[in-house]
Design a protein around this motif. Structure first.
Motif, mmCIF file in Angstrom:
data_model
loop_
_atom_site.group_PDB
_atom_site.id
_atom_site.type_symbol
_atom_site.label_atom_id
_atom_site.label_comp_id
_atom_site.label_asym_id
_atom_site.label_seq_id
_atom_site.Cartn_x
_atom_site.Cartn_y
_atom_site.Cartn_z
ATOM 1 N N PHE A 393 0.642 -1.232 0.011
ATOM 2 C CA PHE A 393 -0.016 -0.204 0.559
ATOM 3 C C PHE A 393 1.095 1.124 0.136
ATOM 4 C CE2 PHE A 393 -3.050 -2.947 1.288
ATOM 5 C CZ PHE A 393 -4.241 -2.945 0.738
ATOM 6 N N LEU A 394 1.915 0.983 -0.696
ATOM 7 C CA LEU A 394 2.836 2.560 -0.697
ATOM 8 C C LEU A 394 2.540 3.306 -1.404
ATOM 9 C CD1 LEU A 394 4.889 2.402 1.049
ATOM 10 C CD2 LEU A 394 6.715 2.395 -1.409
ATOM 11 N N LYS A 395 1.421 2.997 -2.738
ATOM 12 C CA LYS A 395 1.354 3.899 -3.347
ATOM 13 C C LYS A 395 0.411 5.431 -2.679
ATOM 14 C CE LYS A 395 -1.162 5.295 -7.724
ATOM 15 N NZ LYS A 395 -2.424 5.262 -7.034
ATOM 16 N N GLU A 396 -0.983 4.302 -1.984
ATOM 17 C CA GLU A 396 -2.027 4.410 -1.578
ATOM 18 C C GLU A 396 -1.508 5.817 -0.279
ATOM 19 O OE1 GLU A 396 -2.936 0.976 -4.018
ATOM 20 O OE2 GLU A 396 -1.619 1.979 -2.152
ATOM 21 N N LYS A 397 -0.500 4.694 0.674
ATOM 22 C CA LYS A 397 -0.272 5.553 1.285
ATOM 23 C C LYS A 397 0.800 7.374 1.841
ATOM 24 C CE LYS A 397 2.300 3.158 5.005
ATOM 25 N NZ LYS A 397 3.029 1.801 5.154
ATOM 26 N N ARG A 398 1.511 7.245 -0.155
ATOM 27 C CA ARG A 398 1.713 8.074 -0.208
ATOM 28 C C ARG A 398 1.345 9.712 -0.149
ATOM 29 N NH1 ARG A 398 7.324 8.959 -1.674
ATOM 30 N NH2 ARG A 398 7.540 7.384 -1.399
ATOM 31 N N ASP A 399 0.261 8.371 -1.842
ATOM 32 C CA ASP A 399 -1.027 9.727 -1.812
ATOM 33 C C ASP A 399 -1.591 10.376 -0.727
ATOM 34 O OD1 ASP A 399 -0.251 9.314 -4.722
ATOM 35 O OD2 ASP A 399 -2.285 8.076 -4.381
ATOM 36 N N GLY A 400 -2.067 9.737 0.060
ATOM 37 C CA GLY A 400 -3.157 9.941 1.318
ATOM 38 C C GLY A 400 -1.511 11.615 2.447
ATOM 39 N N LEU A 401 -0.451 10.709 2.187
ATOM 40 C CA LEU A 401 0.142 11.761 3.663
ATOM 41 C C LEU A 401 0.479 13.399 1.772
ATOM 42 C CD1 LEU A 401 2.644 9.287 4.540
ATOM 43 C CD2 LEU A 401 1.239 10.809 6.097
ATOM 44 N N THR A 402 0.814 12.810 0.689
ATOM 45 C CA THR A 402 0.698 14.412 -0.177
ATOM 46 C C THR A 402 -0.507 15.307 -0.078
ATOM 47 O OG1 THR A 402 2.098 12.519 -1.222
ATOM 48 C CG2 THR A 402 1.261 14.649 -2.484
ATOM 49 N N ARG A 403 -1.479 14.976 0.098
ATOM 50 C CA ARG A 403 -2.721 15.720 0.078
ATOM 51 C C ARG A 403 -2.482 16.006 1.586
ATOM 52 N NH1 ARG A 403 -7.895 11.838 -0.928
ATOM 53 N NH2 ARG A 403 -8.613 13.499 -0.126
ATOM 54 N N TRP A 404 -2.349 15.482 2.684
ATOM 55 C CA TRP A 404 -2.298 16.209 3.768
ATOM 56 C C TRP A 404 -1.262 16.841 3.592
ATOM 57 C CZ3 TRP A 404 -3.582 18.607 8.187
ATOM 58 C CH2 TRP A 404 -3.476 18.322 8.808
ATOM 59 N N ALA A 405 0.340 16.729 3.411
ATOM 60 C CA ALA A 405 0.398 17.432 3.263
ATOM 61 C C ALA A 405 0.438 18.935 2.800
ATOM 62 C CB ALA A 405 1.589 17.187 2.591
ATOM 63 N N GLU A 406 -0.719 18.701 1.118
ATOM 64 C CA GLU A 406 -0.899 20.727 0.948
ATOM 65 C C GLU A 406 -1.699 21.166 1.215
ATOM 66 O OE1 GLU A 406 -2.101 17.764 -2.686
ATOM 67 O OE2 GLU A 406 -0.331 17.710 -3.210
ATOM 68 N N ALA A 407 -2.527 20.061 1.976
ATOM 69 C CA ALA A 407 -3.877 20.402 2.999
ATOM 70 C C ALA A 407 -2.616 21.903 4.228
ATOM 71 C CB ALA A 407 -3.909 19.886 3.750
ATOM 72 N N LEU A 408 -1.786 21.021 4.421
ATOM 73 C CA LEU A 408 -1.244 22.061 6.052
ATOM 74 C C LEU A 408 0.006 22.650 5.126
ATOM 75 C CD1 LEU A 408 0.282 21.451 8.922
ATOM 76 C CD2 LEU A 408 0.870 19.654 8.120
ATOM 77 N N SER A 409 0.257 22.945 4.586
ATOM 78 C CA SER A 409 1.000 23.827 3.879
ATOM 79 C C SER A 409 0.131 24.856 3.367
ATOM 80 C CB SER A 409 1.739 23.323 2.690
ATOM 81 O OG SER A 409 2.448 22.725 2.655
ATOM 82 N N GLU A 410 -0.762 25.025 3.242
ATOM 83 C CA GLU A 410 -2.389 26.155 2.944
ATOM 84 C C GLU A 410 -2.932 26.773 4.631
ATOM 85 O OE1 GLU A 410 -5.574 24.853 0.735
ATOM 86 O OE2 GLU A 410 -4.390 24.080 -0.946
ATOM 87 N N LEU A 411 -3.000 25.539 4.681
ATOM 88 C CA LEU A 411 -3.683 26.212 7.032
ATOM 89 C C LEU A 411 -2.308 26.891 7.604
ATOM 90 C CD1 LEU A 411 -4.519 22.403 8.446
ATOM 91 C CD2 LEU A 411 -6.564 24.909 7.995
ATOM 92 N N ALA A 412 -1.332 26.196 7.169
ATOM 93 C CA ALA A 412 0.298 27.164 7.759
ATOM 94 C C ALA A 412 0.398 27.857 7.266
ATOM 95 C CB ALA A 412 1.334 26.147 7.363
ATOM 96 N N ALA A 413 0.069 28.503 6.008
ATOM 97 C CA ALA A 413 -0.023 29.381 5.249
ATOM 98 C C ALA A 413 -0.574 30.867 5.361
ATOM 99 C CB ALA A 413 0.730 30.100 3.952
ATOM 100 N N SER A 414 -1.669 29.936 6.212
ATOM 101 C CA SER A 414 -3.300 31.241 5.894
ATOM 102 C C SER A 414 -3.247 31.733 7.052
ATOM 103 C CB SER A 414 -4.051 30.144 5.825
ATOM 104 O OG SER A 414 -4.157 29.246 7.353
ATOM 105 N N LYS A 415 -4.018 32.666 7.082
ATOM 106 C CA LYS A 415 -4.056 33.584 8.831
ATOM 107 C C LYS A 415 -5.106 32.438 9.142
ATOM 108 C CE LYS A 415 -3.586 37.692 6.496
ATOM 109 N NZ LYS A 415 -4.218 39.492 5.720
ATOM 110 N N GLU A 416 -4.732 32.755 10.664
ATOM 111 C CA GLU A 416 -5.649 32.508 11.471
ATOM 112 C C GLU A 416 -6.611 32.718 11.374
ATOM 113 O OE1 GLU A 416 -4.872 33.958 15.842
ATOM 114 O OE2 GLU A 416 -3.542 33.708 15.324
ATOM 115 N N THR A 417 -7.944 31.479 12.075
ATOM 116 C CA THR A 417 -9.249 32.571 12.015
ATOM 117 C C THR A 417 -9.792 31.652 13.734
ATOM 118 O OG1 THR A 417 -9.773 30.138 12.198
ATOM 119 C CG2 THR A 417 -9.711 30.929 10.155
ATOM 120 N N THR A 418 -10.506 32.986 13.520
ATOM 121 C CA THR A 418 -10.958 33.811 15.290
ATOM 122 C C THR A 418 -12.906 32.983 15.030
ATOM 123 O OG1 THR A 418 -11.856 35.832 14.258
ATOM 124 C CG2 THR A 418 -9.723 35.551 14.874
#
Length: 418
Positions: A393-418
């Motif tokens: 399941f290496l491919k599926e795991k890599r896909d999942g981690l890549t999707r999370w990394a992209e989402a995390l990058s967007e969150l980390a770069a965003s202005k905090e929400t209140t």
């Protein structure tokens, strides 16, 4: 006082010490009981007997006079005389008793548990936790206690002390550890039963932890991991936990030898050996690009030849400790700003809460449960998966981690929400 005259307290106390050497007298009333007085004024009783096996004359020390009274010395001599008549050697019996007491001291049994069971069946981080709990909570009170004499009352007393100190969850952890030590002792024939059996949790029922980082907290966390207030190796290790969902000890102890294809973004993986995971299963973690960059940045700072990716700044040849990551998360509360400050300070998250955040976000992204489980390195329960399905399941795991990394990058770069 004649050599074979019956002893009296008056005579024993009046006896004068020799200028050199010692005086030894035999009791005319109790066969084998002797009294010795040295030139230093030390008075003591002993029992002289002939070994029933070798025929050799031996001496068994009963104790100093008058701490041991004459009456008690005679009673003890009578007991020893019966034992010799039954073919026993009191000197050998005492030696065996001393050896037995040493091997049954709680500290000795606990050390055997760690060496013979825990180190063979548990991850090093779990063994370290057991050792710390023993040193901090158990050994100061039970170090020299014979494990066969410990009862449920002793256990509850110790655990209630931990509860009274305001750490009921820790009391439950220590209770589980003590039970494991006793179970090991039962298996080794050192005790007949485990007094922890069916003992209610002294720390009470635990509420499952639900803490995870909210979207407003993630940008602050990510930023604080790269500030001067935090050591670079600590900040990078914490970021890696959030990116990969590994346990704190697994991230802290990462070794160069566990990394594969680090120069290839599409094939880079981190293979954590079973001896470093909680369940003993090898955990293969495909590295997303942000995770790969965290590791590369850490390697650029690490000295050549250093086996650890996150070396300890104070202990040469060792990695940072999982505890240091916990401390860093606690201190982060002093620097969190904006809307995240209130929730962070009200309920400071731990490194394990980063792992919970990782799992929660995977679910939000729609990553299938079986892939989420594999990314958490949870042991498969299905017989087919455990014994027959060898797909990695290496491919599926890599896909999942890549999707999370992209989402995390967007969150980390965003202005905090209140």
């Amino acid at each position: 006082m004649a050599t074979n005259e019956a002893f009296t307290d008056q005579a024993l106390k009046a006896l004068k010490a020799p200028k050199r050497g010692r005086i030894e007298l035999s009791d005319g009333r109790s066969q084998g009981l002797t009294f010795r007085l040295t030139d230093k004024g030390v008075r003591s009783f002993s029992f002289r007997f002939r070994c029933p096996i070798t025929g050799r004359v031996q001496r068994f020390t009963i104790g100093d006079y008058p701490d041991v009274t004459l009456a008690k010395a005679r009673v003890r001599a009578d007991e020893l005389r019966v034992a010799v008549a039954n073919g026993q050697n009191p000197v050998d019996d005492r030696k065996r008793d001393r050896e037995t007491r040493a091997t049954r001291a709680f500290e000795a049994v606990a050390k055997r548990y760690l060496a013979e069971w825990a180190e063979r069946n548990k991850a090093p981080s779990s063994v370290a936790q057991d050792r710390r709990a023993l040193v901090k909570h158990v050994l100061p009170k039970w170090r020299h206690k014979n494990i066969t004499t410990l009862r449920r009352g002793n256990i509850t007393e110790l655990l209630q002390g931990i509860v009274d100190a305001g750490t009921p969850v820790q009391a439950n952890r220590v209770q589980a550890l003590i039970s494991k030590v006793f179970s090991f002792a039962v298996d080794q024939g050192l005790v007949d039963a485990n007094p922890c059996a069916r003992l209610p949790r002294q720390g009470g029922r635990e509420t499952p932890a639900k803490r995870y980082l909210h979207d407003a907290e993630i940008p602050e966390f990510w930023k604080r991991c790269a500030t001067a207030a935090m050591r670079p190796e600590t900040g990078l290790a914490l970021r890696l936990i959030l990116l990969t969902g590994v346990r704190a000890a697994e991230a802290a102890g990462m070794q160069r030898s566990e990394l594969r294809n680090l120069d290839d973004p599409a094939a880079a993986i981190w293979e954590i050996p079973g001896e470093r995971t909680k369940n003993g299963l090898t955990h293969v973690v495909p590295l997303s690009e942000p995770a790969r960059q965290c590791i590369l940045e850490a390697l650029r700072s690490a000295k050549e030849g250093q086996p650890y990716v996150f070396p300890s700044p104070v202990r040469a040849g060792e990695s940072i400790q999982a505890h240091s990551l916990t401390v860093a998360m606690q201190r982060m509360a002093e620097h969190i700003e904006g809307g995240a400050a209130a929730t962070w300070k009200a309920d400071p998250p731990s490194p394990h809460d980063l792992r919970r955040t990782f799992r929660t976000k995977l679910s939000a992204l729609g990553i299938p449960k079986d892939i989420r489980d594999r990314l958490m390195n949870h042991a498969p329960r299905d017989v087919g998966e455990r014994h027959y399905d060898q797909y990695d399941f290496l491919k599926e795991k890599r896909d999942g981690l890549t999707r999370w990394a992209e989402a995390l990058s967007e969150l980390a770069a965003s202005k905090e929400t209140t």
